[in-house]
Scaffold this motif. Sequence first.
Motif: not given
Length: 138
Positions: A1-8, A15-17
């Motif tokens: 989940r942390r990996l998913e969170y980090a990827e998100l 996306s902001a960039k």
Amino acid sequence: RRLEYAELKELGELSAKLRELSADKDKKEKQLERLQELLSKDERDAARLKEYQDKEKRKTDLEGKAAWLRALDLKTEVDSRHAAANAAKQEAKALKEKLREAKAPVDALQAQRAQLDSARAAADAALREAEKARNKVS
């Protein structure tokens, strides 16, 4: 989940960039459009200036040619007057020569007349002397 969170999270940052870069791109495109408009205006102004300079140069050239033609006309007139004056001088010289030629016989006749007058005066004097002598004799 942390990996998913980090990827998100990374995906959000990317996306902001991407939005930031997209906005930056739009801003740069608008600046480019504005610069192209200014460049186009400058090119039009430069073309108008060149046209004006060409027109002024043609005007100056025409004025110069007109002045040159006026000077040429004046020179032609002066040359014509000089030629007429020289012709009049030559005619006056010729007339003087004819007068001198015509005067020569008159001068000769006047000289002969003076000689005749002198001879007549001498003859008159001789006649008077002879008359005096005859009167003394008688």
